[in-house]
Write a protein that holds these residues in place. Structure first.
Motif, PDB file in Angstrom:
ATOM      1  N   TRP A  73       4.946  -9.398  -4.541  1.00 27.23           N
ATOM      2  CA  TRP A  73       6.223 -10.253  -4.622  1.00 27.23           C
ATOM      3  C   TRP A  73       6.923 -10.274  -6.171  1.00 27.23           C
ATOM      4  N   LYS A  74       6.051  -9.832  -7.197  1.00 26.05           N
ATOM      5  CA  LYS A  74       6.858  -9.910  -8.461  1.00 26.05           C
ATOM      6  C   LYS A  74       8.076  -8.859  -8.546  1.00 26.05           C
ATOM      7  N   PHE A  75       7.821  -7.888  -7.617  1.00 22.15           N
ATOM      8  CA  PHE A  75       8.788  -6.830  -7.558  1.00 22.15           C
ATOM      9  C   PHE A  75      10.305  -7.138  -6.626  1.00 22.15           C
ATOM     10  N   ASP A  76      10.224  -8.342  -5.943  1.00 17.77           N
ATOM     11  CA  ASP A  76      11.198  -8.747  -4.910  1.00 17.77           C
ATOM     12  C   ASP A  76      12.481  -8.593  -5.605  1.00 17.77           C
ATOM     13  N   LYS A  77      12.482  -9.081  -6.708  1.00 20.80           N
ATOM     14  CA  LYS A  77      13.896  -9.102  -7.471  1.00 20.80           C
ATOM     15  C   LYS A  77      14.772  -7.812  -8.078  1.00 20.80           C
ATOM     16  N   LEU A  78      13.823  -6.658  -8.096  1.00 24.16           N
ATOM     17  CA  LEU A  78      14.368  -5.493  -8.426  1.00 24.16           C
ATOM     18  C   LEU A  78      15.350  -4.839  -7.443  1.00 24.16           C
ATOM     19  N   GLU A  79      16.272  -4.078  -7.665  1.00 26.39           N
ATOM     20  CA  GLU A  79      16.916  -3.417  -7.005  1.00 26.39           C
ATOM     21  C   GLU A  79      16.321  -2.749  -6.137  1.00 26.39           C
ATOM     22  N   ARG A  80      16.787  -2.563  -4.718  1.00 32.09           N
ATOM     23  CA  ARG A  80      16.023  -2.013  -3.621  1.00 32.09           C
ATOM     24  C   ARG A  80      15.407  -0.727  -3.793  1.00 32.09           C
ATOM     25  N   ALA A  81      16.229   0.063  -4.691  1.00 33.41           N
ATOM     26  CA  ALA A  81      15.678   1.839  -4.614  1.00 33.41           C
ATOM     27  C   ALA A  81      14.536   1.621  -5.580  1.00 33.41           C
ATOM     28  N   LEU A  82      14.334   0.636  -6.471  1.00 33.09           N
ATOM     29  CA  LEU A  82      13.117   0.651  -7.375  1.00 33.09           C
ATOM     30  C   LEU A  82      11.972  -0.198  -6.823  1.00 33.09           C
ATOM     31  N   ARG A  83      12.112  -0.807  -5.781  1.00 30.43           N
ATOM     32  CA  ARG A  83      10.996  -1.694  -5.196  1.00 30.43           C
ATOM     33  C   ARG A  83       9.688  -0.694  -4.958  1.00 30.43           C
ATOM     34  N   PRO A  84       8.847  -1.190  -5.053  1.00 27.19           N
ATOM     35  CA  PRO A  84       7.274  -0.560  -4.613  1.00 27.19           C
ATOM     36  C   PRO A  84       7.635   0.426  -3.031  1.00 27.19           C
ATOM     37  N   GLU A  85       8.066  -0.561  -2.171  1.00 26.83           N
ATOM     38  CA  GLU A  85       8.243  -0.100  -0.618  1.00 26.83           C
ATOM     39  C   GLU A  85       8.832   1.300  -0.724  1.00 26.83           C
ATOM     40  N   GLN A  86       9.670   1.550  -1.661  1.00 23.34           N
ATOM     41  CA  GLN A  86      10.414   2.648  -1.425  1.00 23.34           C
ATOM     42  C   GLN A  86       9.890   3.834  -1.555  1.00 23.34           C
ATOM     43  N   ALA A  87       8.528   3.860  -2.299  1.00 20.39           N
ATOM     44  CA  ALA A  87       7.734   4.790  -2.439  1.00 20.39           C
ATOM     45  C   ALA A  87       7.027   5.376  -1.141  1.00 20.39           C
ATOM     46  N   ILE A  88       6.786   4.525  -0.370  1.00 23.47           N
ATOM     47  CA  ILE A  88       6.154   5.046   1.119  1.00 23.47           C
ATOM     48  C   ILE A  88       7.429   5.657   2.064  1.00 23.47           C
ATOM     49  N   LEU A  89       8.423   4.873   1.766  1.00 29.01           N
ATOM     50  CA  LEU A  89       9.608   5.310   2.605  1.00 29.01           C
ATOM     51  C   LEU A  89      10.010   6.799   2.016  1.00 29.01           C
ATOM     52  N   GLY A  90      10.003   7.036   0.733  1.00 27.34           N
ATOM     53  CA  GLY A  90      10.332   8.099   0.302  1.00 27.34           C
ATOM     54  C   GLY A  90       9.598   9.282   0.450  1.00 27.34           C
ATOM     55  N   LEU A  91       8.287   8.987   0.358  1.00 21.59           N
ATOM     56  CA  LEU A  91       7.224  10.038   0.829  1.00 21.59           C
ATOM     57  C   LEU A  91       7.417  10.311   2.298  1.00 21.59           C
ATOM     58  N   ARG A  92       7.639   9.359   3.281  1.00 18.45           N
ATOM     59  CA  ARG A  92       7.736   9.748   4.579  1.00 18.45           C
ATOM     60  C   ARG A  92       8.842  10.641   4.912  1.00 18.45           C
ATOM     61  N   LYS A  93      10.049  10.472   4.044  1.00 21.96           N
ATOM     62  CA  LYS A  93      11.209  11.248   4.167  1.00 21.96           C
ATOM     63  C   LYS A  93      11.101  12.615   3.385  1.00 21.96           C
ATOM     64  N   HIS A  94      10.457  12.736   2.293  1.00 22.96           N
ATOM     65  CA  HIS A  94      10.420  13.853   1.596  1.00 22.96           C
ATOM     66  C   HIS A  94       9.381  15.084   2.366  1.00 22.96           C
ATOM     67  N   LEU A  95       8.373  14.268   2.765  1.00 23.00           N
ATOM     68  CA  LEU A  95       7.362  15.113   3.504  1.00 23.00           C
ATOM     69  C   LEU A  95       7.674  15.259   4.952  1.00 23.00           C
ATOM     70  N   GLY A  96       8.627  14.812   5.538  1.00 19.48           N
ATOM     71  CA  GLY A  96       8.682  15.070   7.080  1.00 19.48           C
ATOM     72  C   GLY A  96       7.982  14.413   7.739  1.00 19.48           C
ATOM     73  N   LEU A  97       7.269  13.367   7.382  1.00 20.31           N
ATOM     74  CA  LEU A  97       6.222  12.556   8.314  1.00 20.31           C
ATOM     75  C   LEU A  97       6.856  11.617   9.129  1.00 20.31           C
ATOM     76  N   PHE A  98       7.110  12.255  10.298  1.00 23.74           N
ATOM     77  CA  PHE A  98       7.973  11.664  11.462  1.00 23.74           C
ATOM     78  C   PHE A  98       6.900  10.902  12.435  1.00 23.74           C
ATOM     79  N   ALA A  99       5.856  11.305  12.695  1.00 27.15           N
ATOM     80  CA  ALA A  99       4.926  10.705  13.866  1.00 27.15           C
ATOM     81  C   ALA A  99       3.818   9.940  13.225  1.00 27.15           C
ATOM     82  N   ASN A 100       3.771   8.532  13.599  1.00 24.59           N
ATOM     83  CA  ASN A 100       2.816   7.703  12.951  1.00 24.59           C
ATOM     84  C   ASN A 100       2.065   7.368  14.198  1.00 24.59           C
TER      85      ASN A 100
END
Ligand code: NAD
Length: 366
Positions: A73-100
């Motif tokens: 929660w402490k990162f919720d005020k950060l701009e979206r691109a720097l929020r922790p959850e962007q890491a998982i979205l970025g990994l999915r995108k950069h590695l082409g992980l399309f099937a969950n």
């Protein structure tokens, strides 16, 4: 040959649960090179970005990634691109992980931990296949602006874009039909074709791909009905295939049927079966650092990694058997604890699985 594994524990309970999965992996006879890197909020605090280049490069170079969870929660005020959850979205995108792949399996020993009646969940074994790199989570444009039309022109508004291209739907449909061929040959495609153009298209394309799989039965269901059927008669599903957002919601719902989200592993695969393996839950900041988190979803994710990417099905079977035997022996973390069972912490649950693995090994050798 040794397999290279990128270990990305992340935030909150991520470090605690991944530590136990790593102990389990090290207790096997499989040659693994494990390298750890920061990701999520921990990476932002150390390097100013949730997915630093070094972490992304490690993930790209590895055969598979073992991921914990990110976010606080402490990162919720950060701009979206720097929020922790962007890491998982970025990994999915950069590695082409399309099937969950999100299996929802109700262990016999945990039938009573489900919020549904035991007879509804006993023997439940469904597989939710969620498209992971498209849909409204990635669609552009998105943002905030002043409305020029709608109910309140001139007011501030926010918008996102839902979209799917034909090849994106085709490839996830193939994955689902092929997965169904190895199970009970039934696929339910979940959409909202009655309201959304994107999901009418989804339904049309899935139907087209189905023509190549005459041995698999296909039915279509609206997402609102699917949400209802999942709690009414979950066992009537086998493989469920759906888009990114609907899959996100339905897989968490399915998770609760099994007793706890702390039990559910997941795999996110690219077209060559390279994958990122992580529990289905988040970083649970409410219980982080308290030795309370259930590490079994992460340990079972490591088993999926051995099966899907590293082609080590026997080692995967050993982990899954060890988990079952630990549950049969009555060990439970707080989330799955019930009267008459033994409450243990994260580390003690890891100890129990490692001990059960050693026993399995001894039995195999004798
Ligand atoms: P959450 O999954 O972290 O927690 C939901 C509830 O389940 C909490 O009560 C938590 O204590 C419990 N729980 C989760 N995992 C557990 C486990 N292994 N053992 C026992 N109990 C467990 O979801 P949330 O609270 O909505 O989100 C917390 C943070 O996690 C947010 O920052 C969110 O963005 C992030 N998140 C990350 C991922 C990911 O890294 N892939 C996924 C979902 C949420």
């Amino acid at each position: 040959m040794s397999h290279k594994i990128a270990v990305l524990p992340g935030d909150g309970i991520g470090t605690e649960i991944v530590a136990q999965a790593v102990r389990v992996l090290r207790a096997l006879d499989v040659p693994l090179e494990l390298e750890t890197a920061l990701v999520g909020g921990a990476a932002y605090e150390a390097h100013g970005h949730p997915l630093p280049e070094a972490t992304l490069n490690l993930a790209k170079a590895a055969d598979a990634i073992l991921f914990g969870a990110v976010g606080d929660w402490k990162f919720d005020k950060l701009e979206r691109a720097l929020r922790p959850e962007q890491a998982i979205l970025g990994l999915r995108k950069h590695l082409g992980l399309f099937a969950n792949f999100r299996p929802a399996l109700c262990y016999e020993q945990l039938t009573h931990a489900s919020s549904l009646k035991p007879e509804l969940v006993a023997g439940l074994d469904i597989l939710i296949i969620r498209e992971l790199t498209g849909d409204i989570y990635f669609g552009q444009p998105r943002g905030r602006r002043t409305a020029v039309d709608g109910h309140f022109p001139g007011s501030e508004e926010a918008f996102d874009t839902m979209r799917y291209s034909k090849p994106e739907i085709e490839r996830i449909a193939h994955v689902a039909f092929q997965a169904a061929q190895k199970r009970s040959k039934r696929v339910t495609s979940v959409d909202k074709a009655n309201v959304l153009e994107t999901f009418q298209f989804w339904k049309d394309v899935v139907t087209e791909v189905h023509a190549s799989y005459p041995d698999v039965e296909l039915d279509h269901m609206y997402v609102d009905n699917a949400a209802m059927q999942l709690v009414k008669a979950p066992k009537k599903f086998d493989v469920v295939v759906t888009g990114n957002m609907f899959g996100d919601i339905l897989s968490d719902e399915a998770a609760m049927l099994t007793g706890s989200i702390g039990m559910l592993p997941s795999a996110s695969l690219d077209k060559n079966n390279k994958g990122l393996y992580e529990p289905s839950h988040g970083s649970a900041p409410d219980i982080a650092g308290k030795d309370m988190a259930n590490p079994l979803a992460t340990i079972l994710s490591a088993a999926m990694m051995l099966r899907f990417t590293l082609q080590q099905p026997e080692a995967a079977d050993r982990i899954e058997s060890a988990v079952k035997s630990v549950l049969s022996a009555g060990f439970r973390t707080a989330d799955i604890w019930s009267e008459g069972t033994t409450k243990v912490g994260t580390r003690a649950m890891g100890d129990a699985v490692v001990a059960a693995l050693t026993t399995t090994k001894t039995i195999t050798k004798s």
